[in-house]
Design a protein around this motif. Structure first.
Motif, PDB file in Angstrom:
ATOM      1  N   GLN A   1       0.567  -1.160  -0.092  1.00  0.00           N
ATOM      2  CA  GLN A   1       0.114  -0.004  -0.034  1.00  0.00           C
ATOM      3  C   GLN A   1       0.830   1.268  -0.058  1.00  0.00           C
ATOM      4  O   GLN A   1       0.654   2.404  -0.820  1.00  0.00           O
ATOM      5  CB  GLN A   1      -0.758  -0.115   1.176  1.00  0.00           C
ATOM      6  CG  GLN A   1      -1.890   1.152   1.285  1.00  0.00           C
ATOM      7  CD  GLN A   1      -2.779   1.360   2.495  1.00  0.00           C
ATOM      8  OE1 GLN A   1      -2.909   0.155   3.168  1.00  0.00           O
ATOM      9  NE2 GLN A   1      -3.459   2.215   2.753  1.00  0.00           N
TER      10      GLN A   1
ATOM     11  N   GLU B   1      -3.610  -3.989  -0.295  1.00  0.00           N
ATOM     12  CA  GLU B   1      -4.271  -2.482  -0.368  1.00  0.00           C
ATOM     13  C   GLU B   1      -3.697  -1.846  -1.142  1.00  0.00           C
ATOM     14  O   GLU B   1      -2.962  -0.627  -1.104  1.00  0.00           O
ATOM     15  CB  GLU B   1      -4.522  -1.925   1.101  1.00  0.00           C
ATOM     16  CG  GLU B   1      -5.168  -2.470   1.925  1.00  0.00           C
ATOM     17  CD  GLU B   1      -6.787  -2.251   1.787  1.00  0.00           C
ATOM     18  OE1 GLU B   1      -6.850  -1.388   0.853  1.00  0.00           O
ATOM     19  OE2 GLU B   1      -7.860  -2.596   2.392  1.00  0.00           O
TER      20      GLU B   1
ATOM     21  N   THR C   1      -8.086  -6.108   0.168  1.00  0.00           N
ATOM     22  CA  THR C   1      -8.838  -4.673   0.124  1.00  0.00           C
ATOM     23  C   THR C   1      -9.992  -4.744   0.889  1.00  0.00           C
ATOM     24  O   THR C   1     -10.624  -5.814   1.102  1.00  0.00           O
ATOM     25  CB  THR C   1      -8.969  -4.437  -1.354  1.00  0.00           C
ATOM     26  OG1 THR C   1      -9.341  -3.160  -1.415  1.00  0.00           O
ATOM     27  CG2 THR C   1     -10.144  -5.210  -2.154  1.00  0.00           C
TER      28      THR C   1
END
Length: 146
Positions: free
Chosen positions: A7, A84, A114
């Motif tokens: 992420q 993510e 996610t």
């Protein structure tokens, strides 16, 4: 054989785009001529061929995530883990990033963690739900509901 997309990108700030991607191949012993061709191939796939000499500070968040994806998929990686991958991105960029993963469909196994229900439902793929470290559902192609 596993590539990881984080992420927060995990990009090396003292290296340009080419060097960040090439590093994934250098540490595994790829010869320089193969590194060059593989890096150019993946930057085309993620839409950054014109950014090879740029440094992370010169890139947007979406471009940084594209570099991270390129680094994760370069070489002979069969499995891509994406944690993510759109968590720090605006909605438009989120869908652009997901289109990159869609291009890889059938070539690599992609596992995406996610919280974005819209992404999950748009792909209509296998969805496993985890709660407190345990799988609470495992569905294929079904619409996920909270």
């Amino acid at each position: 054989s596993i590539g990881v997309v984080f992420q927060d990108f995990k990009i090396l700030h003292d290296k340009n785009v080419y060097e960040n991607i090439a590093l994934a191949l250098k540490v595994t012993g790829y010869p320089e001529h193969m590194i060059h061709s593989q890096v150019h191939e993946v930057v085309e796939l993620v839409g950054l061929p014109h950014k090879l000499e740029m440094f992370p500070v010169q890139l947007s968040a979406g471009e940084l995530q594209r570099v991270a994806i390129a680094r994760a998929i370069v070489g002979d990686r069969n499995i891509i883990l994406a944690d993510e991958p759109t968590g720090n991105l605006d909605p438009k960029t989120t869908w652009e990033i997901m289109k990159i993963f869609k291009k890889l469909e059938g070539e690599k196994t992609i596992i995406i963690a996610t919280h974005n229900v819209d992404i999950v439902n748009s792909f209509k793929k296998r969805v496993m739900t985890l709660q407190n470290g345990k799988i609470t559902s495992d569905k294929r192609g079904a619409k996920y509901e909270l």
